[in-house]
Scaffold this motif. Structure first.
Motif, PDB file in Angstrom:
ATOM      1  N   ARG A  17       0.961  -0.875   0.117  1.00 56.05           N
ATOM      2  CA  ARG A  17       0.140  -0.444   0.149  1.00 56.05           C
ATOM      3  C   ARG A  17       1.028   1.519  -0.181  1.00 56.05           C
ATOM      4  N   HIS A  18       1.821   1.338   1.185  1.00 55.63           N
ATOM      5  CA  HIS A  18       2.735   1.964   1.526  1.00 55.63           C
ATOM      6  C   HIS A  18       3.823   2.906  -0.529  1.00 55.63           C
ATOM      7  N   PHE A  19       3.913   1.798  -1.020  1.00 53.92           N
ATOM      8  CA  PHE A  19       5.016   1.577  -2.189  1.00 53.92           C
ATOM      9  C   PHE A  19       3.483   1.911  -3.480  1.00 53.92           C
ATOM     10  N   ARG A  20       2.673   1.874  -3.421  1.00 57.74           N
ATOM     11  CA  ARG A  20       1.776   2.346  -4.687  1.00 57.74           C
ATOM     12  C   ARG A  20       1.307   3.674  -4.413  1.00 57.74           C
ATOM     13  N   ALA A  21       1.450   3.737  -3.386  1.00 58.48           N
ATOM     14  CA  ALA A  21       0.800   5.700  -2.776  1.00 58.48           C
ATOM     15  C   ALA A  21       2.408   6.416  -3.068  1.00 58.48           C
ATOM     16  N   LEU A  22       3.415   5.818  -3.502  1.00 54.02           N
ATOM     17  CA  LEU A  22       4.652   6.845  -3.802  1.00 54.02           C
ATOM     18  C   LEU A  22       4.180   6.184  -5.125  1.00 54.02           C
TER      19      LEU A  22
ATOM     20  N   ALA B 241       4.406   9.717  -7.811  1.00 57.10           N
ATOM     21  CA  ALA B 241       5.933   9.977  -8.426  1.00 57.10           C
ATOM     22  C   ALA B 241       5.332  10.097 -10.103  1.00 57.10           C
ATOM     23  N   ALA B 242       4.555   9.349 -10.038  1.00 55.61           N
ATOM     24  CA  ALA B 242       3.721   9.514 -11.396  1.00 55.61           C
ATOM     25  C   ALA B 242       2.503  10.551 -12.086  1.00 55.61           C
ATOM     26  N   ASP B 243       2.572  11.337 -10.941  1.00 56.20           N
ATOM     27  CA  ASP B 243       1.726  12.383 -10.910  1.00 56.20           C
ATOM     28  C   ASP B 243       1.778  13.174 -12.459  1.00 56.20           C
ATOM     29  N   PRO B 244       1.548  13.604 -12.774  1.00 57.94           N
ATOM     30  CA  PRO B 244       1.865  15.155 -13.609  1.00 57.94           C
ATOM     31  C   PRO B 244       2.187  16.385 -13.426  1.00 57.94           C
ATOM     32  N   GLY B 245       1.903  16.639 -11.740  1.00 60.52           N
ATOM     33  CA  GLY B 245       2.136  17.316 -10.796  1.00 60.52           C
ATOM     34  C   GLY B 245       3.387  17.556  -9.927  1.00 60.52           C
ATOM     35  N   GLY B 246       3.360  15.960 -10.071  1.00 64.11           N
ATOM     36  CA  GLY B 246       4.650  16.051  -9.572  1.00 64.11           C
ATOM     37  C   GLY B 246       4.104  15.449  -8.359  1.00 64.11           C
ATOM     38  N   ALA B 247       5.615  14.761  -6.560  1.00 57.86           N
ATOM     39  CA  ALA B 247       5.502  14.713  -6.032  1.00 57.86           C
ATOM     40  C   ALA B 247       4.975  15.059  -5.081  1.00 57.86           C
TER      41      ALA B 247
ATOM     42  N   GLN C 287       2.284  17.355  -4.973  1.00 60.03           N
ATOM     43  CA  GLN C 287       0.507  17.045  -5.608  1.00 60.03           C
ATOM     44  C   GLN C 287      -0.054  15.774  -5.442  1.00 60.03           C
ATOM     45  N   GLY C 288       0.967  14.865  -6.587  1.00 57.42           N
ATOM     46  CA  GLY C 288       0.241  13.459  -6.014  1.00 57.42           C
ATOM     47  C   GLY C 288      -0.439  13.009  -4.616  1.00 57.42           C
ATOM     48  N   ILE C 289       1.167  13.284  -3.179  1.00 54.92           N
ATOM     49  CA  ILE C 289       0.545  12.779  -2.100  1.00 54.92           C
ATOM     50  C   ILE C 289      -0.308  13.405  -1.627  1.00 54.92           C
ATOM     51  N   ALA C 290      -0.997  14.696  -2.281  1.00 56.49           N
ATOM     52  CA  ALA C 290      -1.667  14.866  -1.786  1.00 56.49           C
ATOM     53  C   ALA C 290      -2.980  14.925  -2.332  1.00 56.49           C
ATOM     54  N   ARG C 291      -3.254  14.244  -2.925  1.00 61.83           N
ATOM     55  CA  ARG C 291      -4.209  13.908  -3.705  1.00 61.83           C
ATOM     56  C   ARG C 291      -4.733  11.785  -3.608  1.00 61.83           C
ATOM     57  N   ALA C 292      -3.674  11.605  -2.537  1.00 64.29           N
ATOM     58  CA  ALA C 292      -3.979   9.691  -2.617  1.00 64.29           C
ATOM     59  C   ALA C 292      -4.889   9.755  -1.355  1.00 64.29           C
ATOM     60  N   ARG C 293      -5.259   8.948  -1.425  1.00 65.03           N
ATOM     61  CA  ARG C 293      -7.025   8.572  -1.106  1.00 65.03           C
ATOM     62  C   ARG C 293      -6.831   6.759  -0.271  1.00 65.03           C
ATOM     63  N   PRO C 294      -6.580   6.981   0.991  1.00 67.01           N
ATOM     64  CA  PRO C 294      -6.823   7.793   2.139  1.00 67.01           C
ATOM     65  C   PRO C 294      -6.350   8.626   2.163  1.00 67.01           C
ATOM     66  N   PRO C 295      -6.141   9.981   2.775  1.00 70.40           N
ATOM     67  CA  PRO C 295      -5.551  10.683   2.914  1.00 70.40           C
ATOM     68  C   PRO C 295      -3.921  10.241   3.309  1.00 70.40           C
ATOM     69  N   VAL C 296      -3.045  11.151   3.441  1.00 73.02           N
ATOM     70  CA  VAL C 296      -1.592  10.472   3.597  1.00 73.02           C
ATOM     71  C   VAL C 296      -1.424  11.120   5.129  1.00 73.02           C
ATOM     72  N   HIS C 297      -0.959  11.578   7.067  1.00 70.69           N
ATOM     73  CA  HIS C 297      -1.233  12.073   7.496  1.00 70.69           C
ATOM     74  C   HIS C 297      -0.473  13.202   7.367  1.00 70.69           C
ATOM     75  N   PHE C 298      -1.273  14.135   8.200  1.00 72.54           N
ATOM     76  CA  PHE C 298       0.367  15.552   7.453  1.00 72.54           C
ATOM     77  C   PHE C 298       1.340  15.134   7.765  1.00 72.54           C
ATOM     78  N   LYS C 299       1.810  14.397   9.192  1.00 68.96           N
ATOM     79  CA  LYS C 299       3.120  14.164   9.634  1.00 68.96           C
ATOM     80  C   LYS C 299       4.232  13.531   8.177  1.00 68.96           C
ATOM     81  N   ALA C 300       3.297  12.472   7.496  1.00 69.95           N
ATOM     82  CA  ALA C 300       3.711  12.061   6.806  1.00 69.95           C
ATOM     83  C   ALA C 300       3.818  11.718   5.221  1.00 69.95           C
TER      84      ALA C 300
END
Length: 342
Positions: free
Chosen positions: A255-260, A264-270, A272-285
């Motif tokens: 699950r973690h590496f799929r989110a990464l 990494a593949a997001d056109p807007g950059g990493a 933006q990709g982490i911000a779009r992750a669902r479920p949301p990534v905890h703000f500390k991580a």
């Protein structure tokens, strides 16, 4: 009608007693169930079960008797007071029956509360409640509770006078725990402080917080993603002693590496990709995972996912190899793959 998150928070604090119906839907059944319990308790007040002012129906009840819903809404009980008809796990196949019952609804009838799994915008149930004049649709998402919601839980539990550090600790817990676990932590904290007039401190929160093996598992996966191979074995031994299984670790790592990879593949950059992750990534991580995605790159993340998938298949096969040793080898190979990135 459809309520925004801010409108929904106000509704949950004070549900409309004159509404015809409410639809709660979301991907996490626990979050939906907790909100449903909260709404029904506030609509009905105490003693509703004993006074038979709450009627529960299932989809099977309606399939066997299409008129059951309308009859339940119109029924009159022996005890005065508001009434609710609760329909659990509804699907779009019941939309016509629910629409007919709402069309026949009149002031004084019981209020209808419907829960459902995640519904798309084209869902017949969503369209029905969102387009109704006196019914409401609210989506329950996986976002952690906000400060207002946490303060409402604390007030309901009789907890006041928290210092800033304690509130910060509770906010962090709300983002890390499942809704049910967080609610239980608040209730445990209220019992812990019963008869104690001193303000709640961060140490009090730490005493009542559950020991989470998931948090340790996340820490292990971060070590792997950051190529800290020499720290993997001690953390893995601790998790093994706590009863965490190799399959659980493999699922968490995948699950973690799929989110990464998605980041990494997001056109807007990493970021933006982490911000779009669902479920949301905890703000500390978030910043940590952004750095991991940028450092690994798409190609090596694909190699890492391939290794995890092969390991998962081996763990679920009839292989006699010690499973924790198989998982440890996989994690160390992943860390080495990360360390060799150019």
């Amino acid at each position: 009608m459809k309520l925004s998150p801010r409108e929904a928070a106000r509704y949950f604090a004070r549900p409309d007693p004159d509404g015809a119906g409410l639809l709660l839907y979301g991907g996490d059944p626990m979050r939906v169930a907790l909100k449903r319990q909260e709404v029904i308790a506030r609509l009905l007040g105490p003693g509703a079960e004993e006074e038979m002012r709450l009627t529960r129906l299932s989809p099977g009840d309606l399939r066997g008797d299409p008129a059951a819903l309308g009859d339940a809404l119109k029924a009159r009980g022996f005890f005065p007071g508001p009434r609710v008809v609760f329909l659990d796990e509804a699907t779009d196949t019941l939309a016509d029956m629910i629409e007919a019952a709402l069309a026949d609804w009149q002031p004084g009838d019981a209020q209808l509360v419907v829960t459902a799994r995640q519904l798309t915008p084209r869902s017949a149930l969503r369209k029905l409640f969102e387009g109704h004049r006196t019914a409401i649709a609210i989506g329950i998402y996986d976002d952690p509770p906000g400060r207002d919601e946490i303060e409402a839980m604390l007030a309901a539990a009789g907890l006041t006078g928290l210092d800033r550090a304690a509130m910060g600790a509770l906010t962090d817990l709300a983002g890390a725990l499942d809704p049910g676990d967080f609610r239980q932590t608040v209730e445990k904290l209220a019992l812990f402080k019963l008869g104690d007039s001193a303000p709640v401190t961060a140490d009090d929160v730490a005493i009542c917080a559950p020991r989470s093996t998931e948090a340790d598992a996340d820490a292990l996966i971060h070590l792997v993603a950051e190529a800290k191979g020499n720290q993997i074995a001690p953390m893995l031994r601790r998790l093994e002693a706590q009863g965490v299984t190799p399959v659980t670790l493999c699922i968490a790592a995948t699950r973690h590496f799929r989110a990464l990879h998605a980041a990494a593949a997001d056109p807007g950059g990493a970021a933006q990709g982490i911000a779009r992750a669902r479920p949301p990534v905890h703000f500390k991580a978030r910043d940590r995972m952004v750095r991991q995605a940028q450092g690994w790159g798409v190609r090596r993340l694909e190699q890492g996912l391939g290794l995890l998938i092969d390991t998962d298949l081996q763990l679920r096969s009839s292989s006699r190899a010690p499973q924790m040793a198989v998982m440890e080898r996989c994690l160390i190979r992943l860390a080495h793959l990360g360390a060799s990135r150019s």
